[in-house]
Write a protein that holds these residues in place. Structure first.
Motif, PDB file in Angstrom:
ATOM      1  N   SER A 269       0.827  -1.219   0.000  1.00  0.00           N
ATOM      2  CA  SER A 269       0.000   0.000   0.000  1.00  0.00           C
ATOM      3  C   SER A 269       0.851   1.255   0.000  1.00  0.00           C
ATOM      4  O   SER A 269       0.452   2.291  -0.518  1.00  0.00           O
ATOM      5  N   GLY A 270       2.057   1.163   0.588  1.00  0.00           N
ATOM      6  CA  GLY A 270       2.935   2.349   0.572  1.00  0.00           C
ATOM      7  C   GLY A 270       3.305   2.726  -0.844  1.00  0.00           C
ATOM      8  O   GLY A 270       3.344   3.905  -1.228  1.00  0.00           O
ATOM      9  N   ALA A 271       3.596   1.712  -1.676  1.00  0.00           N
ATOM     10  CA  ALA A 271       3.907   1.993  -3.089  1.00  0.00           C
ATOM     11  C   ALA A 271       2.696   2.577  -3.796  1.00  0.00           C
ATOM     12  O   ALA A 271       2.817   3.402  -4.703  1.00  0.00           O
ATOM     13  N   GLN A 272       1.493   2.119  -3.357  1.00  0.00           N
ATOM     14  CA  GLN A 272       0.277   2.672  -3.982  1.00  0.00           C
ATOM     15  C   GLN A 272       0.137   4.160  -3.691  1.00  0.00           C
ATOM     16  O   GLN A 272      -0.311   4.928  -4.526  1.00  0.00           O
ATOM     17  N   LYS A 273       0.546   4.547  -2.457  1.00  0.00           N
ATOM     18  CA  LYS A 273       0.516   5.983  -2.136  1.00  0.00           C
ATOM     19  C   LYS A 273       1.427   6.758  -3.079  1.00  0.00           C
ATOM     20  O   LYS A 273       1.108   7.840  -3.550  1.00  0.00           O
ATOM     21  N   ALA A 274       2.607   6.168  -3.329  1.00  0.00           N
ATOM     22  CA  ALA A 274       3.541   6.837  -4.253  1.00  0.00           C
ATOM     23  C   ALA A 274       2.933   6.955  -5.636  1.00  0.00           C
ATOM     24  O   ALA A 274       3.090   7.978  -6.327  1.00  0.00           O
ATOM     25  N   GLU A 275       2.227   5.929  -6.083  1.00  0.00           N
ATOM     26  CA  GLU A 275       1.604   5.990  -7.408  1.00  0.00           C
ATOM     27  C   GLU A 275       0.543   7.078  -7.461  1.00  0.00           C
ATOM     28  O   GLU A 275       0.431   7.816  -8.439  1.00  0.00           O
ATOM     29  N   THR A 276      -0.240   7.159  -6.373  1.00  0.00           N
ATOM     30  CA  THR A 276      -1.260   8.216  -6.321  1.00  0.00           C
ATOM     31  C   THR A 276      -0.614   9.594  -6.380  1.00  0.00           C
ATOM     32  O   THR A 276      -1.075  10.499  -7.092  1.00  0.00           O
ATOM     33  N   ALA A 277       0.480   9.755  -5.602  1.00  0.00           N
ATOM     34  CA  ALA A 277       1.184  11.047  -5.630  1.00  0.00           C
ATOM     35  C   ALA A 277       1.729  11.329  -7.021  1.00  0.00           C
ATOM     36  O   ALA A 277       1.670  12.466  -7.521  1.00  0.00           O
ATOM     37  N   ALA A 278       2.276  10.281  -7.664  1.00  0.00           N
ATOM     38  CA  ALA A 278       2.814  10.466  -9.018  1.00  0.00           C
ATOM     39  C   ALA A 278       1.715  10.876  -9.985  1.00  0.00           C
ATOM     40  O   ALA A 278       1.923  11.726 -10.856  1.00  0.00           O
ATOM     41  N   ASN A 279       0.531  10.287  -9.852  1.00  0.00           N
ATOM     42  CA  ASN A 279      -0.582  10.647 -10.736  1.00  0.00           C
ATOM     43  C   ASN A 279      -0.964  12.112 -10.572  1.00  0.00           C
ATOM     44  O   ASN A 279      -1.261  12.808 -11.539  1.00  0.00           O
ATOM     45  N   ARG A 280      -0.972  12.582  -9.305  1.00  0.00           N
ATOM     46  CA  ARG A 280      -1.298  13.998  -9.079  1.00  0.00           C
ATOM     47  C   ARG A 280      -0.278  14.900  -9.761  1.00  0.00           C
ATOM     48  O   ARG A 280      -0.602  15.884 -10.427  1.00  0.00           O
ATOM     49  N   ILE A 281       1.017  14.544  -9.574  1.00  0.00           N
ATOM     50  CA  ILE A 281       2.076  15.371 -10.174  1.00  0.00           C
ATOM     51  C   ILE A 281       1.972  15.348 -11.701  1.00  0.00           C
ATOM     52  O   ILE A 281       2.115  16.370 -12.376  1.00  0.00           O
ATOM     53  N   CYS A 282       1.712  14.159 -12.263  1.00  0.00           N
ATOM     54  CA  CYS A 282       1.570  14.050 -13.722  1.00  0.00           C
ATOM     55  C   CYS A 282       0.439  14.946 -14.231  1.00  0.00           C
ATOM     56  O   CYS A 282       0.558  15.603 -15.269  1.00  0.00           O
ATOM     57  N   LYS A 283      -0.658  14.966 -13.462  1.00  0.00           N
ATOM     58  CA  LYS A 283      -1.781  15.802 -13.862  1.00  0.00           C
ATOM     59  C   LYS A 283      -1.395  17.277 -13.873  1.00  0.00           C
ATOM     60  O   LYS A 283      -1.673  18.009 -14.822  1.00  0.00           O
ATOM     61  N   VAL A 284      -0.715  17.710 -12.804  1.00  0.00           N
ATOM     62  CA  VAL A 284      -0.302  19.118 -12.723  1.00  0.00           C
ATOM     63  C   VAL A 284       0.669  19.454 -13.842  1.00  0.00           C
ATOM     64  O   VAL A 284       0.571  20.486 -14.505  1.00  0.00           O
ATOM     65  N   LEU A 285       1.660  18.545 -14.069  1.00  0.00           N
ATOM     66  CA  LEU A 285       2.660  18.824 -15.111  1.00  0.00           C
ATOM     67  C   LEU A 285       2.030  18.826 -16.495  1.00  0.00           C
ATOM     68  O   LEU A 285       2.422  19.611 -17.367  1.00  0.00           O
ATOM     69  N   ALA A 286       1.047  17.942 -16.718  1.00  0.00           N
ATOM     70  CA  ALA A 286       0.385  17.913 -18.022  1.00  0.00           C
ATOM     71  C   ALA A 286      -0.320  19.234 -18.304  1.00  0.00           C
ATOM     72  O   ALA A 286      -0.290  19.749 -19.424  1.00  0.00           O
ATOM     73  N   VAL A 287      -0.954  19.792 -17.251  1.00  0.00           N
ATOM     74  CA  VAL A 287      -1.604  21.100 -17.413  1.00  0.00           C
ATOM     75  C   VAL A 287      -0.567  22.154 -17.785  1.00  0.00           C
ATOM     76  O   VAL A 287      -0.762  22.964 -18.684  1.00  0.00           O
ATOM     77  N   ASN A 288       0.564  22.132 -17.071  1.00  0.00           N
ATOM     78  CA  ASN A 288       1.613  23.118 -17.351  1.00  0.00           C
ATOM     79  C   ASN A 288       2.163  22.976 -18.768  1.00  0.00           C
ATOM     80  O   ASN A 288       2.388  23.956 -19.475  1.00  0.00           O
ATOM     81  N   GLN A 289       2.404  21.716 -19.194  1.00  0.00           N
ATOM     82  CA  GLN A 289       2.948  21.497 -20.536  1.00  0.00           C
ATOM     83  C   GLN A 289       1.965  21.962 -21.608  1.00  0.00           C
ATOM     84  O   GLN A 289       2.358  22.586 -22.600  1.00  0.00           O
ATOM     85  N   GLU A 290       0.693  21.651 -21.399  1.00  0.00           N
ATOM     86  CA  GLU A 290      -0.308  22.081 -22.377  1.00  0.00           C
ATOM     87  C   GLU A 290      -0.382  23.604 -22.445  1.00  0.00           C
ATOM     88  O   GLU A 290      -0.453  24.187 -23.522  1.00  0.00           O
ATOM     89  N   ASN A 291      -0.339  24.261 -21.270  1.00  0.00           N
ATOM     90  CA  ASN A 291      -0.391  25.720 -21.251  1.00  0.00           C
ATOM     91  C   ASN A 291       0.815  26.329 -21.950  1.00  0.00           C
ATOM     92  O   ASN A 291       0.710  27.321 -22.683  1.00  0.00           O
ATOM     93  N   GLU A 292       2.019  25.749 -21.723  1.00  0.00           N
ATOM     94  CA  GLU A 292       3.210  26.262 -22.403  1.00  0.00           C
ATOM     95  C   GLU A 292       3.092  26.112 -23.915  1.00  0.00           C
ATOM     96  O   GLU A 292       3.503  26.989 -24.675  1.00  0.00           O
ATOM     97  N   HIS A 293       2.506  24.970 -24.348  1.00  0.00           N
ATOM     98  CA  HIS A 293       2.311  24.767 -25.791  1.00  0.00           C
ATOM     99  C   HIS A 293       1.366  25.821 -26.348  1.00  0.00           C
ATOM    100  O   HIS A 293       1.611  26.384 -27.433  1.00  0.00           O
ATOM    101  N   LEU A 294       0.275  26.119 -25.617  1.00  0.00           N
ATOM    102  CA  LEU A 294      -0.662  27.159 -26.064  1.00  0.00           C
ATOM    103  C   LEU A 294       0.008  28.525 -26.109  1.00  0.00           C
ATOM    104  O   LEU A 294      -0.255  29.333 -27.001  1.00  0.00           O
ATOM    105  N   MET A 295       0.887  28.799 -25.116  1.00  0.00           N
ATOM    106  CA  MET A 295       1.604  30.088 -25.123  1.00  0.00           C
ATOM    107  C   MET A 295       2.502  30.203 -26.350  1.00  0.00           C
ATOM    108  O   MET A 295       2.564  31.263 -27.005  1.00  0.00           O
ATOM    109  N   GLU A 296       3.224  29.112 -26.665  1.00  0.00           N
ATOM    110  CA  GLU A 296       4.117  29.140 -27.835  1.00  0.00           C
ATOM    111  C   GLU A 296       3.319  29.340 -29.117  1.00  0.00           C
ATOM    112  O   GLU A 296       3.722  30.105 -30.000  1.00  0.00           O
ATOM    113  N   ASP A 297       2.152  28.641 -29.219  1.00  0.00           N
ATOM    114  CA  ASP A 297       1.300  28.824 -30.403  1.00  0.00           C
ATOM    115  C   ASP A 297       0.832  30.269 -30.515  1.00  0.00           C
ATOM    116  O   ASP A 297       0.778  30.845 -31.610  1.00  0.00           O
TER     117      ASP A 297
END
Length: 911
Positions: A269-297
């Motif tokens: 279950s401890g590893a599952q917590k890490a996966e959940t945390a990783a999913n949150r970070i991935c979500k935040v980073l995906a938003v940032n990457q998409e926004n940067e792409h829109l800014m460049e466009d």
């Protein structure tokens, strides 16, 4: 109690009948409803019963040993209810009612009922399982009860991506074993027979415990025993299964496999917590990457559009006229191509750029990011300023081109008229100077002298008649100079030559007349008939020359009324021809009479009239020329009349279409304004309605194309005015562009509201309430509220912003949020953004920091290796490239500062 055997004659346990409970985040029916094929066995297979006994016994002992006890026989050791109640207390962490210590059957039944009541209190509806069966040692009912406990306390809370308990556990296994060859987990029976799946689960989380590459798919017993031994020795998971039983059974028991696999899930279950945390970070980073792409466009599109505007404006501001109509018409055609071909895509790009900018800002607000600030000179306002400059340069350009074409056309007409009149005059003056200088009067007889005098008088009359033509030539030359005709030098040279020659003729005429009058006193006789002929022939000849000149005169008209005026004047001229013919015959009769008298009196004539050079042959020749020119003039006027009628048809045709399209565009603009204010139904309904409305507008485009075609015909026909309509093509184009831009912006506003609603969790009822409140106080339907209107709106929604010190401070705080630029107006989008922040929660920098801390194992820093292990490759590299080195006292080589990175994502500090 229902007699289970009498009703079904089958073995069922657990809540398979669909009962609903309220505990554990969902009913037991929710995670059992999909298990019909594995939970409704008609008879319990002996091999399965053996597996379940061993597995369930090991599972119960893994918990009972925490209380210092265990069971040996699962259907015997739970009969008095004491160890059953103890098991429930251990796995739930709660206290059950005090058990009864008596040995009688009733005491045992009461204890078992307490246990069953506790299970029921957790939202589990027990069907066909009663305390009497447990007390009597019914193996099937006891195993069913234990399976129900395992489901509720070991499996029910397992949920991956909102799936049921079984599906969640299966999805977890599939994800963890996906990278391993020869492992394909599709179920909880035959997928586990070769033992590789168990080893893969352990290796994924503790790779140092398993040498996975040395395992063989064709040796399942070795594989299974290896996994069971490692799990028991290093993971504290008791051996619940028998390798030989699994291998020798066609289909292992699912409940036994699920029970054992759930122990792995809880162990990791401890590893599952890490996966959940990783999913949150991935979500935040995906938003940032998409926004940067829109800014460049945005930056790229803004640069391209501004560069096009910069190149186009000097071309539109170039108002240097060309010398010929052909060159100016080419410039007009280039401008039409610009309006028809080059500009419309740029209008779409500008509109799309504004929509992309608004969408980007909305996404940044929704994800708690700072607003996007484009590069210097590339703001939406900079693009609007550039576009206004472009349209200012464009304004009047077409009118200037048409005026220049009209001016050049007028110049060409005047120049041709000048050349025609000058040629006629030069032809008339040819030889006149030599004639006036001739001294023939010195040797002439008296009759010759008198003839010369009369002839000179006729010439003077002719000279006076030509004075008007010379003045016309000079006037035309002056007008050409005033209109800046490109060949004015040659025109002026020729005009000056004509004027100088005219002055010379006047001087010579005066000198010759004096000479003839000096001799006249010596002359006595004059031939009256010749003189009368000459006097009448000269003006008639001049009239014919003027008539020929008028009949050959070029004309230019722009309306049907003008050509009809010329036709009327020509008809009036033709009505004078019979009188002119009679005059011609009278003049010719004088000549014939002179010849008759000379013959009858045997007078020898010189063969020509001494008083004039206008012979009867000349008169007849010119009269015949006039007769030929009249029908030619008729034809030219009729052709011009047909042309003007065609032009009038084009005017009426364009006006008919423009008077439909113009009001239609105005009506649609008003309807869009009304729709944007009313906004009935859900946001999706509004968006669908607006897009249907947009399609109806786009479908109307052929009417505009037809109008453009009609406008093109009018321009090609050089028609410059149209009294049948107040709409010009320029007005129609501007209105159409505004209509497309307005509907696109309205759709974008609704799309942004949907983004806001979905991201912030705003209900449809809240959104409708916000819209109704906003519209109620938007009295002028302008789409924005003034400060007092906005304050009244807030009060209607329950905000305490009354006129006291505390209320004014709160209102000023809110105004600084919704109107950061201090424009004095609050738009609906700003109002929605504010209400969404007030009523919903979003992820924060602290939440992201906490997620990184889980991945880092509670350290204040994280390493690149940890990021690559826990995050997808692209997002791991994204973090590594942007994280600063960690500078804390506990830093190690390669340590990265995830805290400053997280706060920078939300604009709270510089990265």
């Amino acid at each position: 109690m229902v007699d289970y055997h009498a009703v079904n004659q089958s073995y069922q346990y657990g809540p398979s009948s669909g009962g609903n409970g309220a505990g554990g985040g969902g009913s037991m029916g929710d995670y059992m409803a999909q298990e019909d094929d594995w939970d409704r066995d008609l008879l319990l297979d002996p091999a399965w019963e053996k597996q379940q006994r061993k597995t369930f016994t090991a599972w119960c002992n893994s918990h009972l040993r925490k209380a210092g006890t265990q069971i040996e026989n699962i259907d015997e050791d739970f009969r008095d209810g004491l160890k059953l109640m103890l098991l429930l207390e251990v796995i739930s962490g709660e206290r059950l009612p005090k058990p009864e210590r008596g040995k009688m059957r009733v005491h045992k039944i009461n204890n078992v009922n307490k246990a069953l009541d506790f299970i029921a209190s957790k939202g589990v509806k027990l069907v066909s399982i009663g305390a009497e069966e447990i007390v009597d040692g019914n193996a099937k009912m006891t195993l069913g009860m234990i399976w129900t406990i395992i489901l509720r306390f070991a499996i029910q809370d397992i949920s991956v991506e909102e799936t049921s308990a079984k599906e969640g556990l299966l999805l977890w296994c599939q994800r963890k074993t996906a990278p391993y060859k020869n492992v394909n987990v599709q179920n909880f029976h035959i997928s586990w027979k070769d033992g590789l799946a168990f080893n893969a689960l352990i290796h994924r989380h503790r790779p140092e415990l398993i040498e996975y590459d040395k395992l063989r798919k064709d040796d399942p017993v070795t594989n299974l025993n290896n996994a069971f031994e490692v799990a028991e020795k290093y993971l504290d998971i008791p051996k619940m299964l028998d390798a030989e039983d699994i291998v020798n059974t066609a289909r292992p028991d699912e409940k036994a496999i699920m029970t054992y696999v759930s122990s792995f899930y809880h162990a990791f279950s401890g590893a599952q917590k890490a996966e959940t945390a990783a999913n949150r970070i991935c979500k935040v980073l995906a938003v940032n990457q998409e926004n940067e792409h829109l800014m460049e466009d945005y930056e790229r599109l803004a640069s391209d559009l501004l560069e096009w505007i910069r190149r186009t404006i000097p071309w539109l501001e170039d108002r240097v006229p060309q010398k010929t109509i052909q060159e100016m018409q080419q410039k007009l055609e280039d401008f039409r191509d610009y309006r028809r071909v080059h500009k419309p895509p740029k209008v779409q790009e500008k509109c799309q750029l504004e929509i992309n900018f608004n969408t980007l800002q909305t996404k940044l607000r929704l994800s708690n990011r700072p607003a996007f600030m484009p590069s210097e000179g590339k703001m939406v306002s900079d693009i609007n300023n550039g576009w206004q400059h472009l349209e200012q340069a464009e304004k009047g350009y077409e009118e200037w081109l048409l005026n220049e074409i009209r001016r050049l056309e007028r110049l060409d007409h005047l120049a041709e008229k000048f050349r025609q009149k000058a040629s006629i005059h030069e032809a008339w003056t040819d030889g006149k100077e030599a004639m006036l200088k001739h001294r023939d009067y010195e040797t002439a007889t008296l009759s010759d002298i008198k003839a010369l005098i009369r002839k000179h008088e006729a010439f003077e009359s002719d000279l006076a008649a030509h004075q008007d033509r010379v003045e016309q030539i000079a006037a035309i030359a002056q007008e050409l100079n005033e209109l800046d005709y490109y060949d004015s030098h040659n025109v002026n040279t020729r005009c000056q030559k004509i004027c100088d020659q005219w002055d010379a003729l006047g001087s010579l005429t005066h000198s010759r007349r004096e000479a003839l009058e000096k001799t006249e006193k010596q002359l006595e006789t004059i031939d009256q008939l010749h003189l009368e002929y000459a006097k009448r022939a000269a003006p008639f000849n001049n009239w014919m020359e003027s008539a020929m000149e008028d009949l050959q005169d070029m004309f230019i008209v722009h309306t049907i009324e003008e050509i009809e005026g010329l036709i009327s004047a020509h008809d009036q001229f033709k009505s004078t021809l019979p009188d002119a013919d009679r005059e011609r015959e009278a003049i010719l009769a004088i000549h014939k009479e002179a010849q008759r008298i000379a013959e009858s009196n045997h007078i020898k004539l010189s063969g020509s009239n001494p008083y004039t050079t206008v012979t009867p042959q000349i008169i007849n020749s010119k009269w015949e020329k006039v007769q030929q020119l009249v029908p030619k003039r008729d034809q030219a006027l009729l052709e011009e009349q047909s042309k003007q009628q065609s032009n009038e048809h084009l005017r009426r045709q364009f006006a008919s279409q423009a008077n439909i399209v113009g009001p239609w565009i105005q009506t649609k603009m008003e309807e869009i304004g009304r729709i944007s204010i009313e906004m009935n139904g859900t946001l999706e309904d509004q968006l669908s309605h607006l897009k249907q409305y947009e399609r109806s507008i786009v479908d109307y485009k052929p009417n505009l194309d037809l109008l453009e075609q009609q406008h093109q015909l009018i321009q090609e026909a050089l028609i410059f005015d149209n009294k049948h309509t107040n709409y010009t093509m320029e007005h129609i184009r501007v209105g159409w562009e505004q209509l497309l831009t307005t509907i696109a912006r309205t759709i974008n506003e609704v799309e942004n509201q949907i983004l806001t609603r979905d991201a912030k969790g705003i209900s449809q009822e809240q959104m409708q309430e916000f819209r109704a409140s906003f519209n109620h106080f938007d009295k002028d339907h302008g789409g924005a509220l003034g400060p007092e209107e906005f304050k009244a709106c807030l009060i209607s929604l329950g905000y305490d912003v009354e006129n006291d010190r505390q209320g004014d401070a709160e209102f000023n705080r809110i105004m600084s949020v919704v109107d950061p630029n201090h424009s004095g107006l609050v738009t609906f989008q700003a109002f929605i953004d504010f209400m969404s922040r007030e009523t919903t929660d979003t992820d924060t920098a602290d939440q992201v920091i906490a997620s990184f801390k889980v991945l880092a194992g509670d350290k204040n820093f994280i390493t690149a290796e940890e990021l690559r292990r826990e995050l997808p490759p692209d997002q791991a590299e994204y973090c590594i490239a942007r994280m600063a080195p960690y500078q804390g006292p506990d830093a190690v080589p390669g340590a990265l500062d995830y805290k400053s990175f997280s706060t920078a994502l939300y604009g709270e500090s510089d990265l």
